[in-house]
Design a protein around this motif. Structure first.
Motif, PDB file in Angstrom:
ATOM      1  N   ILE A   1       0.849  -1.190   0.000  1.00 35.73           N
ATOM      2  CA  ILE A   1       0.000   0.000   0.000  1.00 35.73           C
ATOM      3  C   ILE A   1       0.885   1.240   0.000  1.00 35.73           C
ATOM      4  O   ILE A   1       2.105   1.156   0.107  1.00 35.73           O
ATOM      5  CB  ILE A   1      -0.946   0.038   1.220  1.00 35.73           C
ATOM      6  CG1 ILE A   1      -0.142   0.147   2.526  1.00 35.73           C
ATOM      7  CG2 ILE A   1      -1.858  -1.180   1.250  1.00 35.73           C
ATOM      8  CD1 ILE A   1      -0.985   0.423   3.741  1.00 35.73           C
ATOM      9  N   GLU A   2       0.252   2.412  -0.126  1.00 35.42           N
ATOM     10  CA  GLU A   2       0.960   3.680  -0.022  1.00 35.42           C
ATOM     11  C   GLU A   2       0.739   4.275   1.360  1.00 35.42           C
ATOM     12  O   GLU A   2      -0.398   4.376   1.829  1.00 35.42           O
ATOM     13  CB  GLU A   2       0.452   4.669  -1.075  1.00 35.42           C
ATOM     14  CG  GLU A   2       1.052   4.495  -2.446  1.00 35.42           C
ATOM     15  CD  GLU A   2       0.738   5.672  -3.352  1.00 35.42           C
ATOM     16  OE1 GLU A   2       1.609   6.046  -4.145  1.00 35.42           O
ATOM     17  OE2 GLU A   2      -0.391   6.207  -3.270  1.00 35.42           O
ATOM     18  N   ILE A   3       1.833   4.676   1.981  1.00 34.24           N
ATOM     19  CA  ILE A   3       1.775   5.385   3.258  1.00 34.24           C
ATOM     20  C   ILE A   3       2.342   6.781   3.045  1.00 34.24           C
ATOM     21  O   ILE A   3       3.443   6.949   2.517  1.00 34.24           O
ATOM     22  CB  ILE A   3       2.590   4.662   4.348  1.00 34.24           C
ATOM     23  CG1 ILE A   3       1.952   3.325   4.704  1.00 34.24           C
ATOM     24  CG2 ILE A   3       2.744   5.549   5.592  1.00 34.24           C
ATOM     25  CD1 ILE A   3       0.652   3.420   5.471  1.00 34.24           C
ATOM     26  N   CYS A   4       1.588   7.782   3.457  1.00 36.47           N
ATOM     27  CA  CYS A   4       2.046   9.169   3.395  1.00 36.47           C
ATOM     28  C   CYS A   4       2.640   9.549   4.747  1.00 36.47           C
ATOM     29  O   CYS A   4       2.005   9.328   5.792  1.00 36.47           O
ATOM     30  CB  CYS A   4       0.886  10.092   3.047  1.00 36.47           C
ATOM     31  SG  CYS A   4       1.358  11.831   2.851  1.00 36.47           S
ATOM     32  N   ALA A   5       3.847  10.094   4.720  1.00 38.29           N
ATOM     33  CA  ALA A   5       4.539  10.436   5.958  1.00 38.29           C
ATOM     34  C   ALA A   5       5.276  11.760   5.810  1.00 38.29           C
ATOM     35  O   ALA A   5       5.545  12.220   4.693  1.00 38.29           O
ATOM     36  CB  ALA A   5       5.524   9.332   6.339  1.00 38.29           C
ATOM     37  N   GLU A   6       5.581  12.349   6.936  1.00 38.43           N
ATOM     38  CA  GLU A   6       6.327  13.605   6.968  1.00 38.43           C
ATOM     39  C   GLU A   6       7.322  13.534   8.115  1.00 38.43           C
ATOM     40  O   GLU A   6       7.001  13.005   9.192  1.00 38.43           O
ATOM     41  CB  GLU A   6       5.364  14.782   7.167  1.00 38.43           C
ATOM     42  CG  GLU A   6       6.014  16.141   7.069  1.00 38.43           C
ATOM     43  CD  GLU A   6       4.994  17.265   7.070  1.00 38.43           C
ATOM     44  OE1 GLU A   6       5.242  18.277   6.394  1.00 38.43           O
ATOM     45  OE2 GLU A   6       3.947  17.133   7.749  1.00 38.43           O
ATOM     46  N   THR A   7       8.526  14.051   7.894  1.00 42.36           N
ATOM     47  CA  THR A   7       9.558  13.995   8.916  1.00 42.36           C
ATOM     48  C   THR A   7      10.015  15.395   9.296  1.00 42.36           C
ATOM     49  O   THR A   7       9.917  16.341   8.509  1.00 42.36           O
ATOM     50  CB  THR A   7      10.769  13.170   8.450  1.00 42.36           C
ATOM     51  OG1 THR A   7      11.363  13.792   7.297  1.00 42.36           O
ATOM     52  CG2 THR A   7      10.357  11.744   8.105  1.00 42.36           C
ATOM     53  N   TYR A   8      10.547  15.497  10.505  1.00 46.49           N
ATOM     54  CA  TYR A   8      11.048  16.757  11.051  1.00 46.49           C
ATOM     55  C   TYR A   8      12.398  16.484  11.700  1.00 46.49           C
ATOM     56  O   TYR A   8      12.546  15.506  12.430  1.00 46.49           O
ATOM     57  CB  TYR A   8      10.102  17.309  12.125  1.00 46.49           C
ATOM     58  CG  TYR A   8       8.723  17.689  11.640  1.00 46.49           C
ATOM     59  CD1 TYR A   8       8.369  19.023  11.464  1.00 46.49           C
ATOM     60  CD2 TYR A   8       7.774  16.706  11.365  1.00 46.49           C
ATOM     61  CE1 TYR A   8       7.093  19.376  11.019  1.00 46.49           C
ATOM     62  CE2 TYR A   8       6.508  17.052  10.926  1.00 46.49           C
ATOM     63  CZ  TYR A   8       6.169  18.382  10.751  1.00 46.49           C
ATOM     64  OH  TYR A   8       4.917  18.726  10.320  1.00 46.49           O
ATOM     65  N   GLY A   9      13.348  17.379  11.462  1.00 48.27           N
ATOM     66  CA  GLY A   9      14.622  17.270  12.150  1.00 48.27           C
ATOM     67  C   GLY A   9      15.687  16.528  11.368  1.00 48.27           C
ATOM     68  O   GLY A   9      15.546  16.256  10.175  1.00 48.27           O
ATOM     69  N   ASP A  10      16.746  16.190  12.069  1.00 46.16           N
ATOM     70  CA  ASP A  10      17.940  15.580  11.496  1.00 46.16           C
ATOM     71  C   ASP A  10      17.813  14.060  11.538  1.00 46.16           C
ATOM     72  O   ASP A  10      17.664  13.485  12.624  1.00 46.16           O
ATOM     73  CB  ASP A  10      19.162  16.030  12.304  1.00 46.16           C
ATOM     74  CG  ASP A  10      20.480  15.581  11.706  1.00 46.16           C
ATOM     75  OD1 ASP A  10      20.488  14.656  10.864  1.00 46.16           O
ATOM     76  OD2 ASP A  10      21.514  16.142  12.107  1.00 46.16           O
ATOM     77  N   PRO A  11      17.899  13.376  10.384  1.00 43.82           N
ATOM     78  CA  PRO A  11      17.798  11.908  10.390  1.00 43.82           C
ATOM     79  C   PRO A  11      18.869  11.217  11.224  1.00 43.82           C
ATOM     80  O   PRO A  11      18.711  10.044  11.570  1.00 43.82           O
ATOM     81  CB  PRO A  11      17.948  11.542   8.900  1.00 43.82           C
ATOM     82  CG  PRO A  11      17.547  12.767   8.157  1.00 43.82           C
ATOM     83  CD  PRO A  11      17.986  13.920   9.010  1.00 43.82           C
ATOM     84  N   ALA A  12      19.924  11.935  11.561  1.00 44.62           N
ATOM     85  CA  ALA A  12      20.969  11.346  12.404  1.00 44.62           C
ATOM     86  C   ALA A  12      20.575  11.315  13.883  1.00 44.62           C
ATOM     87  O   ALA A  12      21.204  10.603  14.682  1.00 44.62           O
ATOM     88  CB  ALA A  12      22.278  12.107  12.240  1.00 44.62           C
ATOM     89  N   ASP A  13      19.551  12.062  14.252  1.00 49.92           N
ATOM     90  CA  ASP A  13      19.091  12.089  15.641  1.00 49.92           C
ATOM     91  C   ASP A  13      18.236  10.860  15.946  1.00 49.92           C
ATOM     92  O   ASP A  13      17.713  10.218  15.034  1.00 49.92           O
ATOM     93  CB  ASP A  13      18.275  13.355  15.909  1.00 49.92           C
ATOM     94  CG  ASP A  13      19.137  14.601  15.986  1.00 49.92           C
ATOM     95  OD1 ASP A  13      20.336  14.476  16.289  1.00 49.92           O
ATOM     96  OD2 ASP A  13      18.603  15.707  15.743  1.00 49.92           O
ATOM     97  N   PRO A  14      18.060  10.525  17.235  1.00 50.69           N
ATOM     98  CA  PRO A  14      17.169   9.408  17.584  1.00 50.69           C
ATOM     99  C   PRO A  14      15.766   9.625  17.021  1.00 50.69           C
ATOM    100  O   PRO A  14      15.214  10.722  17.096  1.00 50.69           O
ATOM    101  CB  PRO A  14      17.165   9.438  19.118  1.00 50.69           C
ATOM    102  CG  PRO A  14      18.444  10.111  19.488  1.00 50.69           C
ATOM    103  CD  PRO A  14      18.695  11.126  18.422  1.00 50.69           C
TER     104      PRO A  14
END
Length: 266
Positions: A10-23
């Motif tokens: 399926i398709e999941i829509c997502a959004e991220t915030y911040g630095d991917p290197a952070d927890p």
């Protein structure tokens, strides 16, 4: 910016915030709620505390894949599988999982059946579902004609008010509902299908088998799942810690964002 990911067919829509290197912190909202119910300002505040924050539309909410109304054909374990699949496509080995209301059941499955993927669990306004816990004291209006957008909007706004325990901002609630309706693939499915799915549980145990740090956050004015529900989650998990939010209803309203961020980012 929102992105689409192929997860479990399926398709999941997502959004991220911040630095991917952070927890990583994976936010999973409750029944019928898209990612918008995790306010973008709250996500920004959490990211500013050194966390890589992920909010997403579960299937049958927002811009993610929608299923036939009343016939979703999936189970709660499917939603847990979607969470794991999303972590996979984002390249995240482990995340701090935060689950609201109904999605406490998803967090439980993640913690028991996928423990290597979960750094910690935070249960917000959720329950063990045990018999003997106090029933809701909230009352809702009759379900509207789902073909009447104005009536649907009013119904959802009034439902937010009923659960708010005095912390109700009508303008903000109405704005949220309008944005949610506008971006949904099928808002009737959003209001229906999470209640029509199969409510299964973990394959490998229950609350007592969780081994990662567990935080429980619960409002003492929650009219949908009164405080004893949160206390039951704490008591069911060895070593769990309960934070009682004075005066909070069922939703994580703005006056409690700082307390939430302080706890999740600690």
């Amino acid at each position: 910016m929102e992105n689409f990911y192929s997860v479990n067919g399926i398709e999941i829509c997502a959004e991220t915030y911040g630095d991917p290197a952070d927890p990583a912190v994976l936010l999973i909202h409750g029944a019928t709620a898209s990612m918008l119910w995790w306010d973008s300002r709250l996500c920004t505040e959490l990211a500013a505390r050194g966390r890589f924050v992920i909010r997403y539309d579960q299937r049958d909410t927002g811009r993610s894949t929608s299923f036939p109304v009343g016939k979703p054909g999936y189970a709660m374990s499917s939603l847990a599988g979607d969470a794991v699949g999303l972590l996979d496509v984002l390249g995240i080995e482990r995340a701090h999982v935060v689950a609201q209301s109904m999605s406490g059941g998803i967090a439980l499955i993640l913690g028991v059946d996928y423990p290597s993927r979960v750094a910690s669990l935070t249960f917000v306004s959720t329950s063990t579902g045990d018999e003997g816990l106090p029933p809701p004291s909230v009352s809702y209006a009759d379900t509207p004609d789902l073909g009447d957008p104005a009536a649907v909007e009013e119904y959802v706004v009034r439902s937010i008010e009923a659960e708010a325990a005095g912390h109700f901002d009508e303008a903000a609630a109405r704005d949220l509902v309008r944005r949610d309706m506008a971006r949904a693939r099928n808002y009737e499915a959003s209001l229906t299908n999470h209640f029509a799915m199969t409510f299964d549980g973990p394959r490998n145990g229950g609350f007592g088998d969780l081994t990662m740090p567990v935080l429980v956050m619960h409002g003492d004015a929650d009219p949908l799942l009164p405080l004893p529900h949160g206390e039951a989650v704490r008591d069911a998990v060895p070593g769990a810690r309960l934070v009682v939010l004075d005066g909070m209803g069922h939703g994580l309203s703005a006056p409690y964002w700082k307390s939430f961020v302080d706890e999740v980012a600690s």
